[in-house]
Enzyme design. Sequence first.
Site, short mmCIF file in Angstrom:
data_model
loop_
_atom_site.label_atom_id
_atom_site.label_comp_id
_atom_site.label_asym_id
_atom_site.label_seq_id
_atom_site.Cartn_x
_atom_site.Cartn_y
_atom_site.Cartn_z
N GLY A 1 0.80 -1.22 0.00
CA GLY A 1 0.00 0.00 0.00
C GLY A 1 0.83 1.26 0.00
N GLY B 1 4.63 -1.23 -5.47
CA GLY B 1 4.36 -2.37 -6.35
C GLY B 1 4.29 -3.71 -5.64
N ASP C 1 3.19 -2.15 -12.95
CA ASP C 1 3.82 -2.78 -11.79
C ASP C 1 4.33 -4.18 -12.10
OD1 ASP C 1 3.03 -0.42 -10.63
OD2 ASP C 1 2.20 -1.35 -8.83
N SER D 1 1.69 -5.57 -4.77
CA SER D 1 0.77 -6.54 -5.37
C SER D 1 1.24 -6.96 -6.75
CB SER D 1 -0.66 -5.99 -5.41
OG SER D 1 -0.70 -4.79 -6.15
N ALA E 1 4.33 -7.22 -7.62
CA ALA E 1 5.44 -8.16 -7.38
C ALA E 1 4.90 -9.51 -6.92
CB ALA E 1 6.39 -7.58 -6.34
#
Lengths: 362, 362
Positions: free
Chosen positions: A148, A152, A197, A154, A156
Amino acid sequence: MNICSARPDDGTIRSTFLLPSGPDAPYGWRVPVTDPARRTGPHRIPSPQRMSTSPRTTLRSAPGKVLLLGEHAVVHGEPALAAALELAVEIRHEPGNATLRLRDSGGGLDTRPGHPDRVGRALEAILQALPPEAGSGELTVRSSIPPGAGLGSSGALCAALVRVLEAAHDLQLDPMQRLTAALAGERVFHGNASGLDPAASLFGGLIRFVRGTPPSIRPVTIARPLDLVVAQVAPGADTRRMVDDVQRRIDSLPAGGRAILRTIGICVDAAVDCIGGGDLDGLGQAMDMNHGLLTSLGVSTEALDHAVRLARAHGAAGAKLTGAGGGGCIVALARPGRLPDVRSALAPVSSLVHTLTLHPTP
Amino acid sequence: MNICSARPDDGTIRSTFLLPSGPDAPYGWRVPVTDPARRTGPHRIPSPQRMSTSPRTTLRSAPGKVLLLGEHAVVHGEPALAAALELAVEIRHEPGNATLRLRDSGGGLDTRPGHPDRVGRALEAILQALPPEAGSGELTVRSSIPPGAGLGSSGALCAALVRVLEAAHDLQLDPMQRLTAALAGERVFHGNASGLDPAASLFGGLIRFVRGTPPSIRPVTIARPLDLVVAQVAPGADTRRMVDDVQRRIDSLPAGGRAILRTIGICVDAAVDCIGGGDLDGLGQAMDMNHGLLTSLGVSTEALDHAVRLARAHGAAGAKLTGAGGGGCIVALARPGRLPDVRSALAPVSSLVHTLTLHPTP
């Protein structure tokens, strides 16, 4: 298709893998928070700690990213620049279960494809983009990326899931298949995600990214070392909410909003030229301008503005918020030799300070 | 020539003429500073106080201005929006001296055309643009515009000088001759001045201005009342230095700098449409975006950013720095009925709070 690997990265574990730090994950799984006393100082690198392995174990990692320039505008089709971090998500796969099961190393998460939590739904979306044989085994995940925070985490996670499933089941995916599968998972977390991301995580190094089908991804030539400081100065805001806020602002003054997005894209490409030409002042200026442009889209905060000014006053050639804004992190470009000064200036106002040097392209 | 009067203003004295307030004038003449206790509260309107007159006396005034949008970009050829204030410079002319002499009502200034101080040089420049008979008499000046705050004090001084000399000597100038003469004086103060300040002062009301030879000046149609709050939150910086700083930033990333200037111009024209269509939310958004764009040019400060956020949090539809930045003033657009809230929120952080309502065009 305009895809190539910015820096070949086969997903093997890095020696600099860090202990987790940062607030609770917003998507239902927790990473351990380190000693609060450490949260006000620079992020220190602990001795590498690996999860236990057996001969049948497959272990892969995928890095987080820091957006050097272009956040928000990238959602609307403009280019963005992202660098892979040394902070990473690491996933261990062991054969066994006929259907996939995913847990985290702290024991707070236990999910399966299709479970209603976000990780379960992301896993389901990823499996749907992979061959059927990918859907078995036991997965254990560990992350050093503060979730959060716009780094990145999520993306990753999804990239690491694709990598570990590919390796465990010998799927032999091509780069676009990997990205498509990881993006399917990422969209569970971030709705209208651009794919930047997971792309930054899968391709590594420094990339210029433009969303699309397929996206345009190319490595950026680096002429001089880029010393970066990433500092988390506030809890991160929800990315989807920030993206929606920007859309509302654009809708209330479309001509102005579109011109701001285009100007961000122009700054991104000017920055690519500066990086290729070794012009650190120009790159710093592009970052400063980009911060102002993000301010004009309403996503900066008093804490982010303050940290950006601190960095500039202590040896940064430029600084800006990074990620969705509304909280989270800033990224600063230190002038040659000034990395320690920038890091020290930001430490008192940050819960995490991470330094990163992008080395010249060979 | 694209010049017309936004709101006919013959320069007669307004009943709302205010006592002076604000820091020392940067160009060598002083205006009295009011009781420091008052400097933290809203600017109160005192009873009108006039300078004494005789039948041979000529008295003219010219208002200051507040830049609603477009500062800095206007120097580079983009449009800007400016509104005349009720704060003004008042000049009394009495015949007598064969060569002109100018003093201020406080006794701190005593100069003549060509004297090395800035007012003397401005007077010289103005006289060179007027017929020779303009150069005699005794002038006494009084100002209620805080100098160096971006509220057009020097532009109003030059405009009032032109007006009083025109009236005293019955010169019968046309609007362009007035502007040319006032701009000649203004350039002594601000170097590469666009001419916006004397134009806003001479034409009054709300104007859209683009620099040029001749400049383009047109009145802006107002559909709904615009309640504005102007607050000085810090001493003003030197305009010429701020303009030079912006030029340096543009030079260090020309593509980005040019795109930011163009985007400011686009926001200005979008704001003109909002004002004509009664869209206060859109106008507020344009002001917010413009503030961010000015931030991207490096001219905002922590104090200005803080005041802008305060205003937005207390009933402003939008807010931005106004003038050259680096200090000085902000301008906020209050939502209907919220003018007192915005004024109260800004009072504790301001040395002067001035409110202004721009009424719908008949």
